[in-house]
Design an enzyme around this catalytic site. Structure first.
Site, PDB file in Angstrom:
ATOM      1  N   SER A 100       0.946  -1.252  -0.057  1.00  0.00           N
ATOM      2  CA  SER A 100      -0.086  -0.027   0.105  1.00  0.00           C
ATOM      3  C   SER A 100       0.888   1.154  -0.051  1.00  0.00           C
ATOM      4  O   SER A 100       2.074   1.087  -0.318  1.00  0.00           O
ATOM      5  CB  SER A 100      -0.976  -0.107   1.167  1.00  0.00           C
ATOM      6  OG  SER A 100      -1.668   1.146   1.167  1.00  0.00           O
ATOM      7  N   CYS A 101       0.298   2.623   0.332  1.00  0.00           N
ATOM      8  CA  CYS A 101       1.225   3.639   0.063  1.00  0.00           C
ATOM      9  C   CYS A 101       1.953   3.828   1.325  1.00  0.00           C
ATOM     10  O   CYS A 101       2.841   4.778   1.435  1.00  0.00           O
ATOM     11  CB  CYS A 101       0.336   4.885  -0.444  1.00  0.00           C
ATOM     12  SG  CYS A 101      -0.840   5.305   0.514  1.00  0.00           S
ATOM     13  N   ILE A 102       1.594   3.401   2.429  1.00  0.00           N
ATOM     14  CA  ILE A 102       2.664   3.574   3.833  1.00  0.00           C
ATOM     15  C   ILE A 102       2.944   2.247   4.273  1.00  0.00           C
ATOM     16  O   ILE A 102       2.267   1.230   4.041  1.00  0.00           O
ATOM     17  CB  ILE A 102       1.954   4.527   4.686  1.00  0.00           C
ATOM     18  CG1 ILE A 102       0.665   4.119   5.314  1.00  0.00           C
ATOM     19  CG2 ILE A 102       2.017   5.901   4.128  1.00  0.00           C
ATOM     20  CD1 ILE A 102       0.331   4.745   6.511  1.00  0.00           C
TER      21      ILE A 102
ATOM     22  N   PHE B 347       5.016  11.314  -1.425  1.00  0.00           N
ATOM     23  CA  PHE B 347       5.705  10.175  -1.971  1.00  0.00           C
ATOM     24  C   PHE B 347       5.288  10.164  -3.497  1.00  0.00           C
ATOM     25  O   PHE B 347       4.506  10.708  -3.897  1.00  0.00           O
ATOM     26  CB  PHE B 347       5.281   8.926  -1.329  1.00  0.00           C
ATOM     27  CG  PHE B 347       4.078   8.475  -1.085  1.00  0.00           C
ATOM     28  CD1 PHE B 347       3.219   9.090  -0.416  1.00  0.00           C
ATOM     29  CD2 PHE B 347       3.543   7.484  -2.278  1.00  0.00           C
ATOM     30  CE1 PHE B 347       1.928   8.928  -0.586  1.00  0.00           C
ATOM     31  CE2 PHE B 347       2.186   7.194  -2.215  1.00  0.00           C
ATOM     32  CZ  PHE B 347       1.164   8.014  -1.159  1.00  0.00           C
ATOM     33  N   PRO B 353       7.199   7.025   1.469  1.00  0.00           N
ATOM     34  CA  PRO B 353       7.127   8.075   2.357  1.00  0.00           C
ATOM     35  C   PRO B 353       8.329   8.020   3.242  1.00  0.00           C
ATOM     36  O   PRO B 353       8.620   6.966   3.796  1.00  0.00           O
ATOM     37  CB  PRO B 353       5.776   7.788   3.209  1.00  0.00           C
ATOM     38  CG  PRO B 353       5.205   7.043   2.219  1.00  0.00           C
ATOM     39  CD  PRO B 353       5.954   6.081   1.389  1.00  0.00           C
TER      40      PRO B 353
END
Lengths: 102, 414
Positions: A100-102, B347, B353
């Site tokens: 996922s994005c984090i 990001f 990130p």
């Protein structure tokens, strides 16, 4: 970080996923599988081929994709790679795990 | 007159209309935007509606308010896109011819994809919060819920705003603490991925949040069905998770018009070039936001950055110039962590990130990948920015369309 497997040095991340796909070989694959408690069979190789095909086409691996793959059904996928089939099959195939994005 | 047609008047479509209306030569080009719905929703607000932090009025406005003068706004359902004839068929039988088409038809939830999800318990003990109706129904439920097992669940990836379910779990923790009933609620976060956090830096920096808030994690859970009679979700590996209240993010899919028109992938997302935003199949069709299959977050901030680059590329395309292969997957999102604090992440396709400061290197005032009150204030202020700047196409100062590496502890993603 570096890891030596099948008498070869490979680059992996903190979680043991290969970071350079070009280093992947069938011998390395077998050893990675063994570390996960998996003994590669013909069916496993078919799945690995399918995963590579998807990866080369920039498509993310998903349960939905497996369902439509025609290679195996989901129950079989679970029995081939017990306890987190997406996580384990990507590790063995030498590609990044689904994220996922984090 | 030549025609540009935008399909969808959500975040992406509205931004594109506002950007393009000022740039297109008015004597030569006509701009049309089509959407079946009259209401424009502030979708990030759906996260706050269930907890009575936002009111219904704060998250919806009349869409027409944001469509600039000089743009033809058609309130009608789109029946079909016919790329070979450069034609759009509307449900009322009329059709439109375009020279350039922009697809901004977004993403919808598809609870019907999972057996038992969209059944008799839908919006009774099983809720989504990705729709206005779902978020509002959940608000009413939470107002009277007396506690039990709360399961926050992601069906499959990709989903719109991938961090929203985690934010929901954090806010739920705060909500029940403030109500003095946290001891009556067990919160479990269930994900098909390997963890609530999936990237190494974020996992290291943020995993404490789950422990601090006593949120249990069930990972690698690929749901097969909801057993709504016995209140449990069951995955393909036969793992079961019991719930009293299931808050799920159903499968996310592109609009049915994409499927009807034969233009999408398995999930009805339009195959799109990740740098130029031109669709892979048709040169005069572009796509933006969560209608695309780009490996970027399906989030408003991504659409915002895409809109700046797509505007340039549309102008280049109509002038016969080469397109800019410039979009880098940039996303910039506030993540609520509860108790009046938030994180900020920045990001792109290739950089995960990391910690640092934003937007001014070394100064901030916002801190990346770290909880702070300033970040929470940023998230709250963002609603105003959304309605007054973002969808009107006003540039947000100091924030660029492509990601900046300055002021960050950067490491290349493998």
């Amino acid at each position: 970080m570096k890891k030596v497997i099948a008498q070869t040095e490979i680059n992996v991340n903190e979680e043991g996923y290969m970071t350079e796909f070009s280093q992947w070989t069938k011998e390395i694959c077998e050893c990675l599988a063994e570390e996960q408690g998996i003994c590669m069979t013909e069916k496993h190789w078919e799945v690995i081929d399918y995963i590579h095909e998807k990866h080369n086409g920039n498509e993310a691996l998903s349960i939905r994709g497996i369902k439509k793959s025609g290679v195996i059904n989901i129950k079989e996928f679970y029995s081939l790679f017990p306890g987190g089939p997406l996580k384990k099959s990507t590790l063995i195939a030498g590609i990044p795990k689904p994220k996922s994005c984090i | 007159m030549k025609k540009i047609v935008i399909l969808g008047a959500g975040t992406s479509g509205t931004m594109m209309a506002n950007h393009l209306v000022n740039k297109l030569p008015k004597k030569e080009w006509k701009l049309t935007i089509i959407d079946q719905y009259k209401t424009h929703y502030y979708q990030p607000g759906f996260l706050f509606l269930p907890f009575d932090i936002y009111t219904t009025k704060q998250v919806k406005k009349k869409g027409a308010k944001f469509i600039p003068k000089g743009v033809d706004y058609i309130n009608e359902k789109i029946d079909l896109i016919v790329p070979d004839e450069n034609k759009i068929n509307l449900e009322n039988g009329k059709s439109l011819i375009y020279d350039v088409l922009i697809i901004a038809t977004g993403t919808k939830i598809a609870p019907e994809e999972i057996e038992g999800m969209n059944g008799p318990e839908w919006h009774k003990s099983i809720f989504d919060f990705y729709t206005y109706e779902g978020a509002k129904a959940l608000r009413n439920k939470l107002r009277e819920w007396e506690g039990g097992k709360l399961v926050v669940h992601i069906t499959e990836m990709p989903i719109k705003c991938p961090v929203a379910p985690l934010e929901f779990a954090f806010l739920a923790d705060s909500f029940f603490r403030n109500k003095g009933m946290r001891d009556k609620v067990e919160i479990t976060f269930v994900t098909p991925l390997g963890g609530a956090f999936t990237k190494p830096k974020a996992t290291k920096a943020l995993h404490y949040l789950l422990e601090e808030k006593d949120i249990k994690e069930v990972t690698d859970f690929n749901i097969e069905r909801v057993d709504y009679e016995n209140n449990k979700i069951i995955d393909y590996g036969d793992t079961e998770v019991d719930y009293d209240l299931l808050v799920t993010v159903p499968t996310n899919m592109g609009d049915e018009v994409i499927e009807r028109s034969g233009m999408g992938d398995d999930l009805n997302f339009v195959p799109t070039h990740k740098g130029t935003l031109q669709t892979l199949e048709h040169q005069n069709i572009f796509a933006i936001g969560d209608a695309t299959n780009l490996p970027a977050s399906k989030a408003g901030s991504v659409a915002h950055f895409e809109a700046e680059i797509l505007t340039d590329n549309i102008m280049r395309y109509i002038q016969g110039e080469e397109l800019k292969d410039e979009f880098d997957g940039h996303a910039n999102c506030f993540i609520e962590t509860g108790n009046g604090k938030a994180l900020l992440i920045d990001f792109n396709y290739t950089h995960e990130p990391v910690e640092g400061t934003f937007p001014f290197p070394g100064v901030g005032p916002l801190s990346l990948l770290k909880e702070s009150r300033a970040n929470h204030m940023g998230k709250m202020a963002f609603r105003w920015i959304y309605w007054n700047m973002l969808i009107k196409g006003v540039h947000i100062p100091f924030v660029s369309a492509t990601m900046s590496k300055k002021g960050k502890h950067i490491e290349e993603v493998q």
